[in-house]
Design a protein around this motif. Structure first.
Motif, PDB file in Angstrom:
ATOM      1  N   ARG A 686       0.861  -1.178   0.000  1.00  0.00           N
ATOM      2  CA  ARG A 686       0.000   0.000   0.000  1.00  0.00           C
ATOM      3  C   ARG A 686       0.898   1.228   0.000  1.00  0.00           C
ATOM      4  O   ARG A 686       2.070   1.145   0.354  1.00  0.00           O
ATOM      5  CB  ARG A 686      -0.883   0.031   1.264  1.00  0.00           C
ATOM      6  CG  ARG A 686      -1.658  -1.244   1.472  1.00  0.00           C
ATOM      7  CD  ARG A 686      -2.741  -1.072   2.519  1.00  0.00           C
ATOM      8  NE  ARG A 686      -2.313  -0.430   3.752  1.00  0.00           N
ATOM      9  CZ  ARG A 686      -2.773  -0.752   4.968  1.00  0.00           C
ATOM     10  NH1 ARG A 686      -3.653  -1.728   5.095  1.00  0.00           N
ATOM     11  NH2 ARG A 686      -2.377  -0.112   6.035  1.00  0.00           N
ATOM     12  N   GLU A 687       0.344   2.377  -0.341  1.00  0.00           N
ATOM     13  CA  GLU A 687       1.190   3.573  -0.386  1.00  0.00           C
ATOM     14  C   GLU A 687       1.773   3.908   0.986  1.00  0.00           C
ATOM     15  O   GLU A 687       2.804   4.575   1.086  1.00  0.00           O
ATOM     16  CB  GLU A 687       0.374   4.753  -0.943  1.00  0.00           C
ATOM     17  CG  GLU A 687       1.192   5.940  -1.375  1.00  0.00           C
ATOM     18  CD  GLU A 687       2.095   5.674  -2.582  1.00  0.00           C
ATOM     19  OE1 GLU A 687       3.229   5.202  -2.381  1.00  0.00           O
ATOM     20  OE2 GLU A 687       1.658   5.943  -3.723  1.00  0.00           O
ATOM     21  N   ILE A 690       2.625  -0.655   4.001  1.00  0.00           N
ATOM     22  CA  ILE A 690       2.175  -1.945   4.528  1.00  0.00           C
ATOM     23  C   ILE A 690       1.998  -2.919   3.359  1.00  0.00           C
ATOM     24  O   ILE A 690       1.630  -2.517   2.258  1.00  0.00           O
ATOM     25  CB  ILE A 690       0.829  -1.759   5.275  1.00  0.00           C
ATOM     26  CG1 ILE A 690       0.982  -0.793   6.451  1.00  0.00           C
ATOM     27  CG2 ILE A 690       0.227  -3.083   5.702  1.00  0.00           C
ATOM     28  CD1 ILE A 690       1.651  -1.366   7.665  1.00  0.00           C
ATOM     29  N   CYS A 691       2.276  -4.225   3.631  1.00  0.00           N
ATOM     30  CA  CYS A 691       2.091  -5.239   2.585  1.00  0.00           C
ATOM     31  C   CYS A 691       0.627  -5.300   2.171  1.00  0.00           C
ATOM     32  O   CYS A 691      -0.265  -5.309   3.020  1.00  0.00           O
ATOM     33  CB  CYS A 691       2.484  -6.620   3.100  1.00  0.00           C
ATOM     34  SG  CYS A 691       4.232  -6.803   3.264  1.00  0.00           S
ATOM     35  N   TYR A 692       0.390  -5.358   0.870  1.00  0.00           N
ATOM     36  CA  TYR A 692      -0.990  -5.373   0.397  1.00  0.00           C
ATOM     37  C   TYR A 692      -1.372  -6.722  -0.191  1.00  0.00           C
ATOM     38  O   TYR A 692      -2.358  -7.334   0.203  1.00  0.00           O
ATOM     39  CB  TYR A 692      -1.162  -4.272  -0.644  1.00  0.00           C
ATOM     40  CG  TYR A 692      -2.590  -4.079  -1.044  1.00  0.00           C
ATOM     41  CD1 TYR A 692      -3.563  -3.882  -0.067  1.00  0.00           C
ATOM     42  CD2 TYR A 692      -2.977  -4.107  -2.378  1.00  0.00           C
ATOM     43  CE1 TYR A 692      -4.881  -3.716  -0.415  1.00  0.00           C
ATOM     44  CE2 TYR A 692      -4.302  -3.931  -2.732  1.00  0.00           C
ATOM     45  CZ  TYR A 692      -5.245  -3.738  -1.752  1.00  0.00           C
ATOM     46  OH  TYR A 692      -6.556  -3.567  -2.090  1.00  0.00           O
ATOM     47  N   ASP A 693      -0.584  -7.185  -1.121  1.00  0.00           N
ATOM     48  CA  ASP A 693      -0.921  -8.437  -1.795  1.00  0.00           C
ATOM     49  C   ASP A 693       0.351  -9.003  -2.411  1.00  0.00           C
ATOM     50  O   ASP A 693       1.333  -8.298  -2.588  1.00  0.00           O
ATOM     51  CB  ASP A 693      -1.975  -8.189  -2.887  1.00  0.00           C
ATOM     52  CG  ASP A 693      -2.757  -9.452  -3.231  1.00  0.00           C
ATOM     53  OD1 ASP A 693      -3.490  -9.931  -2.347  1.00  0.00           O
ATOM     54  OD2 ASP A 693      -2.623  -9.948  -4.357  1.00  0.00           O
ATOM     55  N   ASP A 868      11.138   3.952  -7.919  1.00  0.00           N
ATOM     56  CA  ASP A 868      10.000   4.462  -7.134  1.00  0.00           C
ATOM     57  C   ASP A 868       8.792   3.577  -7.425  1.00  0.00           C
ATOM     58  O   ASP A 868       8.279   3.578  -8.538  1.00  0.00           O
ATOM     59  CB  ASP A 868       9.728   5.910  -7.565  1.00  0.00           C
ATOM     60  CG  ASP A 868       8.490   6.479  -6.879  1.00  0.00           C
ATOM     61  OD1 ASP A 868       8.088   5.926  -5.838  1.00  0.00           O
ATOM     62  OD2 ASP A 868       7.937   7.474  -7.395  1.00  0.00           O
ATOM     63  N   SER A 869       8.401   2.805  -6.429  1.00  0.00           N
ATOM     64  CA  SER A 869       7.190   1.995  -6.607  1.00  0.00           C
ATOM     65  C   SER A 869       6.211   2.340  -5.492  1.00  0.00           C
ATOM     66  O   SER A 869       6.587   2.929  -4.477  1.00  0.00           O
ATOM     67  CB  SER A 869       7.535   0.510  -6.575  1.00  0.00           C
ATOM     68  OG  SER A 869       8.070   0.171  -5.307  1.00  0.00           O
ATOM     69  N   ILE A 870       4.954   1.949  -5.702  1.00  0.00           N
ATOM     70  CA  ILE A 870       3.908   2.262  -4.714  1.00  0.00           C
ATOM     71  C   ILE A 870       4.325   1.758  -3.327  1.00  0.00           C
ATOM     72  O   ILE A 870       4.645   0.583  -3.163  1.00  0.00           O
ATOM     73  CB  ILE A 870       2.566   1.595  -5.098  1.00  0.00           C
ATOM     74  CG1 ILE A 870       2.116   1.970  -6.500  1.00  0.00           C
ATOM     75  CG2 ILE A 870       1.487   1.881  -4.041  1.00  0.00           C
ATOM     76  CD1 ILE A 870       1.404   3.260  -6.662  1.00  0.00           C
ATOM     77  N   GLY A 871       4.352   2.641  -2.358  1.00  0.00           N
ATOM     78  CA  GLY A 871       4.613   2.249  -0.975  1.00  0.00           C
ATOM     79  C   GLY A 871       6.070   2.184  -0.586  1.00  0.00           C
ATOM     80  O   GLY A 871       6.384   2.025   0.594  1.00  0.00           O
ATOM     81  N   SER A 872       6.968   2.302  -1.557  1.00  0.00           N
ATOM     82  CA  SER A 872       8.380   2.089  -1.215  1.00  0.00           C
ATOM     83  C   SER A 872       8.902   3.168  -0.271  1.00  0.00           C
ATOM     84  O   SER A 872       9.628   2.873   0.677  1.00  0.00           O
ATOM     85  CB  SER A 872       9.225   2.006  -2.484  1.00  0.00           C
ATOM     86  OG  SER A 872       9.151   3.219  -3.197  1.00  0.00           O
TER      87      SER A 872
END
Lengths: 981, 95
Positions: A686-687, A690-693, A868-872
């Motif tokens: 998640r942005e 936190i782990c999302y999937d 740059d990835s989502i949540g990093s």
């Protein structure tokens, strides 16, 4: 009992008698009667007991505002409590029983509460049942519960059907009285698509209940003529038995149509239909509701609203008494007197607190001016009234009119506030109406007939013009304006007895003054403290009276006091109607896997996973328990080969020149350089870090990827990816489509999986070099059926997943089983799948529960710092990667015979199980046939450096406290040799 | 509520999923020096106006487009509905 109170005239059909029972007594009414009018015709005055004091009560009104005459309708599973007799259409075989009494209706043991009334005033419960504290749950609450409430439920499932529907129109008209009908005529002639709805089963509103002349004919004939005209118009839809119960945003109205409530048997048709009506404009033509005057003992059976007395005589041909007196503060009560006398009803007197009579003479009626009714007697039915001038009168019916309150409810459903009109002594709609809404007739304060007819026509004509329709000046129906003068006279003072304001909740004037004295100054607080205006009638006959008495007590004006907020529904709507068809197994859709039919043939046990039905295990005849089945499936898979339907995993097809770049932003680990023909495990955050999937994504071509998501998150992941694609990276050349339902996919796992698949797959080099671990390819199976092959493993074994278009799914599972026969292939369900992934240390939703980070699951190295990835960015926050954070571990019981439960907390030996000493928790557990003991996955502070440690798994819920050994999460084949072999 | 979809016309709000503030479009550059601060603001700081508000809705049971809906939070009146992609481009999110 014969119909002693039936008089000539009215709209009931004397050629059609209808049999019904009330409290098992056989009675007869006529077609066109309500239950209330039929009961009155049969002389049944006592119909129920009041809510709090169990006072004898009779029918009070002739409409949906009824506070008293609530009965239990029908029997068995069809039993319906709290049905208003005044709106219940009589049908042959109707059975009704009275409510809220122990013993008979005539002798109610609970009426002792009436004697205790000095102690039962406002706030009684709040003040009394406070101590001793321990008494509440065991003693007070059960007693209160058993005596509270009115009717009772059958406790059987509702056998009736309910439906929902959508309607669209240019103009919705709520109410079919004089203003509603002239509005429908004007709009209908202009060509608008019109819906006119009325809660009654006969249209006409007050024209049915009062004698008037319109355009030289009787009001009732004018209604018939108008309805005939409207029925001819194809653009007008007439909805009788339909209550507009709520005004919602953007011209949407909620409506409840009672389709078969008036029939003995619904004949399998829906009982009620809940309509959602989309209107361009709406007209509220809801009329007005009469209210009472508060005086001592004003609640006896036989004391009714004056308009209701008139309605029973005029519409139903029923005299509500042999000797009727009228107590009114306004001219409409005089109209009632005139009509009753004209119909031969014996009106003894009219009592009016005003000094000057509006008429000089009514034949046979004593006109007592400047007086009021100050007490009444008659325990189960009214027998006598006492007047302020010292006179007493023997009467069996007292018709009371305290004035009329415009039905502003629908104008206030979006927090609009009505404004006080001193001339009519009522609240009229304020200026802040819902968008597109208009009001006409008595609901708008046009209390006289001529004015109502005019305002309906005028408003509808304006609306038609505004919507661009041409209005040919259709002529307006004309009628005289009757007198409508009122004196604001609310309650009779100077006595110590109870004078009721709200009959339904047994709220008296004393309750209002007392709560005011105790500091409840806001009208909203008054309502909640005294329960004024609550329950099924929502205070339709009592709210304004209550406000007036409160205003007097506080020395404020009524407008200063204000009203409580009006909320939908206007009148009660059954929960069944809101549920419609979405109940039981239809509460949500059921999704079946491609192998469902086959699995059913195998006798599989199924489990609901979201909307999916998945095979949980496949029992065999010598399996004694579910564990035997699961253990067998795991062992067979690990020693030979097993097959499992994994089609429920989310599948997203990703195409475009920038597909790889897009995935690089979605997944935290690198994806740009995944070669064609390879699969990569991906972690999605998640942005907030936190782990999302997680899942695997295969690159089938330079510009084509196929992603899998967890079953539970399939919809959400897709939604988030569309968000990223459209809102964050709008110019990447990439397209997404969900293909979860288009592909059947099977996992084939175990040392013999390659051998089984080789028999099915066409022309693929299945050797380890030819198709290595994490390879993928478009293939064909069974001589030419297109498919996809992935060499991925959730079980830790040598394993593949093979996918075919969903229509071949059933055929493929049968082919796989056939090909696997020589290896004794076993189908396995979600339980065995779970056991093997725990043994292997793979995480699922039990671990990725929305609280843990990649760091927590020992996958922090999967978050690339080169991109740059989502949540990093937020995953690198200090606290989230601190050394003392929880880490994913495996656990094994120290005693082989112990069993584990997920949810247990890690506590050090010798320490108390407190929040402070809590070191983590167990997330997943299973019995492992491989290790022959219970194992699990969990999170432990600094768990990655504590392998080998013995710690307690303390479970306060189940009361267990056992020792476990902390191990690596990768318990089965930690080197991964099997899946790569 | 009825949302006037720029491509599909008026549709019932039941078909949509609501996300929140339009500013979620303005995702900062994760490789920038002060990315941590910027992401904190981006994730956690929102206006909560009583009145006109621009917010993201997703046509879940429809064409799966993300929309920016300008809605009055007091009256639910909707003033404008745009494709979020167009808004994103206008706000400089083209590569």
């Amino acid at each position: 009992m014969s119909q002693l109170f039936r008089i000539n005239g009215g709209l009931t059909d004397r050629s059609k008698p209808i049999n019904f029972t009330f409290n098992n007594k056989q009675m007869v009414g006529y077609e066109g009667d309500t239950l209330a009018s039929a009961l009155l015709a049969n002389g049944q005055r006592l119909v129920g007991r009041s809510f709090k004091y169990h006072r004898p009560r009779g029918i009070f009104s002739a409409g949906s505002e009824e506070p008293n005459a609530l009965v239990q309708l029908r029997t068995g599973a069809h039993q319906e409590p709290n049905t208003r007799a005044t709106v219940t259409e009589l049908f042959d075989g109707l059975t009704a029983t009275s409510q809220n009494h122990r013993g008979s209706l005539g002798f109610d043991f609970m009426s002792v509460t009436d004697l205790l009334s000095p102690f039962l005033s406002a706030g009684f419960y709040y003040k009394t049942f406070m101590w001793p504290k321990a008494f509440w749950e065991k003693i007070y609450e059960p007693i209160i519960r058993s005596s509270a409430g009115l009717g009772s439920l059958s406790m059987l499932e509702d056998p009736d059907k309910y439906d929902k529907g959508f309607l669209h129109c240019d103009l919705l008209i709520a109410g079919s009285g004089p203003s509603g009908l002239t509005a429908a005529l004007a709009a209908g002639h202009a060509g608008l698509r019109v819906i006119i709805a009325d809660e009654d089963y006969v249209l006409g509103g007050r024209l049915l209940e009062e004698d008037h002349n319109i355009d030289g004919i009787s009001g009732q004939d004018w209604v018939l003529q108008t309805l005939a005209e409207l029925t001819e118009m194809s653009n007008v839809r007439i909805l009788p038995r339909t209550t507009i119960y709520g005004a919602y945003d953007h011209g949407i109205y909620g409506a409840l149509e009672r389709k078969t409530d008036h029939l003995a048997d619904s004949g399998d048709k829906p009982r009620q239909v809940l309509w959602r009506i989309y209107s361009k404009r709406a007209m509220i033509c809801g009329g007005a509701t009469e209210r009472s005057i508060a005086f001592a003992n004003n609640d006896r059976p036989g004391i009714m609203l004056a308009g209701a007395v008139r309605a029973y005589a005029t519409r139903y041909g029923v005299a509500t008494g042999n000797k009727v007196a009228i107590f009114t503060n306004n001219d409409s009560g005089w109209q009632t007197a005139l009509e009753l006398v004209a119909k031969g009803v014996n009106v003894v007197a009219i009592i009016d607190p005003r000094d000057t009579a509006p008429r000089t003479h009514i034949s046979g009626v004593a006109m007592i001016m400047g007086a009021s009714v100050c007490n009444t007697s008659g325990r189960k039915a009214l027998s006598r009234i006492a007047l302020s001038n010292g006179q007493t009168l023997n009467v069996d019916c007292l018709a009371v009119s305290g004035g009329w309150s415009p039905n502003v409810h629908l104008t206030c459903h979006q927090r609009g506030r009505p404004v006080w009109n001193d001339t009519i002594a009522g609240f009229v709609p304020g200026g802040d109406l819902p968008v597109g809404q208009f009001v006409a007739g008595a609901a708008n304060g046009d209390m006289t007939l001529g004015a109502a007819l005019k305002s309906g026509h005028k408003t509808a004509t304006l609306i038609a013009k505004d919507l661009g329709f041409t209005t040919n000046s259709s002529k307006v129906a004309k009628a005289d304006d009757e007198n409508f003068a009122i004196k604001q006279f609310w309650h009779v003072t100077g006595h110590k007895q109870r004078a009721w304001i709200d009959l339904q909740n047994d709220v008296t004037t004393k309750d209002i003054t007392q709560s005011q004295a105790e500091g409840f100054r806001s009208v909203e607080h008054l309502k909640r403290y005294t329960t004024l205006g609550m329950a099924t009638d929502q205070g339709k006959t009592s709210n304004v009276l209550g406000l007036a008495v409160m205003a007097e007590a506080t020395g404020k004006t009524i407008p200063e006091t204000g009203t409580t907020i009006f909320r939908p529904p206007y009148s009660p709507v059954a929960i069944g109607a809101f549920g419609g068809r979405e109940r039981g197994q239809h509460f949500h859709p059921t999704r079946l896997t491609p192998s469902h039919k086959w699995a059913k043939e195998q006798g599989a046990e199924f489990v609901e996973v979201g909307n999916w039905m998945r095979a949980q295990w496949f029992p065999k005849s010598n399996d004694k328990t579910w564990r035997d089945s699961v253990d067998r499936e795991v062992k067979k898979t690990r020693t030979s080969v097993g097959v499992c339907d994994v089609s429920t995993l989310g599948k997203i097809d990703i195409k475009g020149r920038d597909a790889a770049e897009f995935l690089n932003k979605i997944y935290s680990n690198p994806f740009a350089k995944v070669p064609v023909g390879r699969v990569r495990y991906g972690l999605m955050l998640r942005e907030d870090g936190i782990c999302y999937d997680d899942g695997t994504t295969a690159r089938l071509a330079e510009d084509h990827f196929v992603m899998t998501t967890t079953t539970a998150n399939a919809v959400l992941v897709y939604r988030n990816m569309e968000f990223a694609r459209q809102c964050l990276f709008p110019d990447l050349d990439v397209h997404l489509i969900s293909t979860t339902d288009q592909w059947a996919q099977f996992a084939i796992a175990g040392p013999n999986s390659r051998a089984v698949l080789s028999k099915i797959i066409d022309k693929v080099d299945m050797s380890n070099d030819g198709f290595p671990f994490m390879a993928c390819s478009n293939i064909t199976v069974c001589d030419g059926t297109p498919g996809r092959l992935f060499r991925i493993s959730f079980s830790g074994e040598l394993a593949y997943e093979v996918a075919v278009p969903v229509r071949y799914g059933d055929a493929l599972i049968r082919e796989i089983i056939k090909a696997g026969k020589e290896f004794d292939i076993t189908p396995y369900g979600t339980e065995a799948l779970g056991v093997m992934r725990i043994e292997k240390g793979h995480v699922t939703g039990a671990e990725l529960n929305g609280q843990v980070t990649a760091f927590n699951v020992n996958m922090n190295n999967m978050i690339s710092i080169k991109k740059d990835s989502i949540g990093s960015v937020l995953s690198r926050r200090e606290m989230m990667i601190a050394d003392d954070q929880i880490r994913l571990v495996g656990v094994k019981t120290v005693e082989l015979s112990d069993s584990l439960a997920s949810g247990a907390h890690f506590v050090a030996k010798g320490e108390k199980p407190t929040t402070k000493n809590d070191q983590g928790w167990i997330a997943s557990v299973c019995y492992s046939p491989h290790f022959e003991q219970h194992i699990g996955l969990g999170f432990l502070e600094r768990g990655h450096e504590r392998h080998g440690e013995i710690i307690r798994a303390w479970d306060g819920v189940r009361g267990t406290d056992i020792l476990v050994e902390i191990v690596s999460a990768h318990m089965y084949d930690p080197e991964g040799g099997l899946q790569r072999g | 509520m009825i949302i006037n979809h720029p491509l599909l016309g008026p549709r019932d709000a039941n078909e949509f999923v609501h996300l929140g503030d339009e500013s979620l479009i303005d995702r900062p550059d994760g490789m920038a020096d002060d990315a941590a601060n910027k992401f904190h603001n981006y994730m956690y700081l929102r206006d909560n106006p009583a009145g006109k508000y621009r917010e993201l809705w997703y046509h879940d049971a429809g064409d799966r487009s993300w929309l920016v809906v300008t809605r009055d939070t007091l009256t639910h009146e909707i003033f404008d509905v745009e494709l979020a992609r167009d808004v994103a481009r206008a706000r400089g999110r083209s590569k």
